[in-house]
Design an enzyme around this catalytic site. Sequence first.
Site, PDB file in Angstrom:
ATOM      1  N   LYS A 102      48.461  24.693  -2.149  1.00  0.00           N
ATOM      2  CA  LYS A 102      49.497  23.823  -1.566  1.00  0.00           C
ATOM      3  C   LYS A 102      50.607  23.604  -2.594  1.00  0.00           C
ATOM      4  CE  LYS A 102      46.228  21.598   1.547  1.00  0.00           C
ATOM      5  NZ  LYS A 102      45.538  20.344   1.948  1.00  0.00           N
ATOM      6  N   ARG A 160      71.140  22.119 -14.844  1.00  0.00           N
ATOM      7  CA  ARG A 160      70.403  21.612 -13.691  1.00  0.00           C
ATOM      8  C   ARG A 160      69.154  22.423 -13.396  1.00  0.00           C
ATOM      9  NH1 ARG A 160      68.174  17.971 -12.478  1.00  0.00           N
ATOM     10  NH2 ARG A 160      70.042  16.879 -13.177  1.00  0.00           N
ATOM     11  N   ASP A 169      33.502  20.276   2.385  1.00  0.00           N
ATOM     12  CA  ASP A 169      34.738  19.877   3.048  1.00  0.00           C
ATOM     13  C   ASP A 169      34.627  18.495   3.678  1.00  0.00           C
ATOM     14  OD1 ASP A 169      37.359  20.216   4.185  1.00  0.00           O
ATOM     15  OD2 ASP A 169      36.379  20.640   6.093  1.00  0.00           O
ATOM     16  N   GLU A 204      33.113  27.520   2.870  1.00  0.00           N
ATOM     17  CA  GLU A 204      33.336  26.127   3.221  1.00  0.00           C
ATOM     18  C   GLU A 204      32.151  25.620   4.025  1.00  0.00           C
ATOM     19  OE1 GLU A 204      37.319  24.271   4.471  1.00  0.00           O
ATOM     20  OE2 GLU A 204      36.304  24.665   6.372  1.00  0.00           O
ATOM     21  N   LYS A 249      36.668  29.979   5.106  1.00  0.00           N
ATOM     22  CA  LYS A 249      36.868  28.631   5.626  1.00  0.00           C
ATOM     23  C   LYS A 249      36.454  28.544   7.091  1.00  0.00           C
ATOM     24  CE  LYS A 249      40.033  26.219   3.634  1.00  0.00           C
ATOM     25  NZ  LYS A 249      41.320  25.605   3.210  1.00  0.00           N
TER      26      LYS A 249
END
Length: 287
Positions: free
Chosen positions: A135, A100, A217, A196, A167
């Site tokens: 992410k 598994r 962005d 950004e 950012k």
Amino acid sequence: MTNTLSPEIIACIQRALAEDIGPGDATTDSIVPADALSAGQIIAKQAGIVAGLDVAAAAFRLVDERIVFTPLATEGAAVTNRQPLATVTGPARGLLTAERTALNFLGRMSGIATLTRRFVDAVAGTRAVILDTRKTAPGLRLLDKLAVARGGGQNHRIGLYDMILIKDNHIDFAGSLAEAVRRARAAHSGLAIEVEARTLEDVHTALGLRVERILLDNMTLPEMRSAVVMAGGRARLEASGNVTLATVRAIAETGVDFISSGALTHSVIVLDVSFDLRRTGATDANG
């Protein structure tokens, strides 16, 4: 095959095995004789791009080093439904116990590679390079990013430590884009700086600051085209924000250098793979 994996990835596989096995495989150990030998095949249950054969092999070998894993497909290659991907032979208990975990890694990595390849194919003929993001599944970043690379994409920064990405929250905290860049450079980290840009005015400011990369962005296609003309090659441009297979080609045709998409790793559909096992006999007196 497994000796090319980094110690960090091996540790990740070990954690996954420990999570699944705990103090022991109660079912297998109570039913399968300790000296039983088995052989089986890992089979793709749908078409896609295979990735993680070496990771699956490591999962089996970490459970029992006597297991022999023989790949039947090439890493990063397209495979068809019902195509055998590998043969696995050895002590039956080890095969069943590791199954598994091995399939979990192989299925997830192949799913990521499959989606990545679709994005890469969608922008073929343009200058745009498909990038991943941070992410990723917690604790699986190196594996997720390895799968992206094997699907034909490229890795953005691995973490917060190997590149400076300023950012909107950083800019707001510093008070301005220029001040945020000044503080980053004053830290003398030697790292590349990307900023950004939320507007074309931000792009103009970033170009004046001579940063290496600019993240566009959630800009519109006309804004991206204007940014490309404005930059004139002075900085590399990355488009980001709600990038999908339906929109990625149009974004690439604006002339940006990179397109990053969190969907490559946060919305992956696992490629269906299975393990078909048969009993072959028992170990000899020396086994």
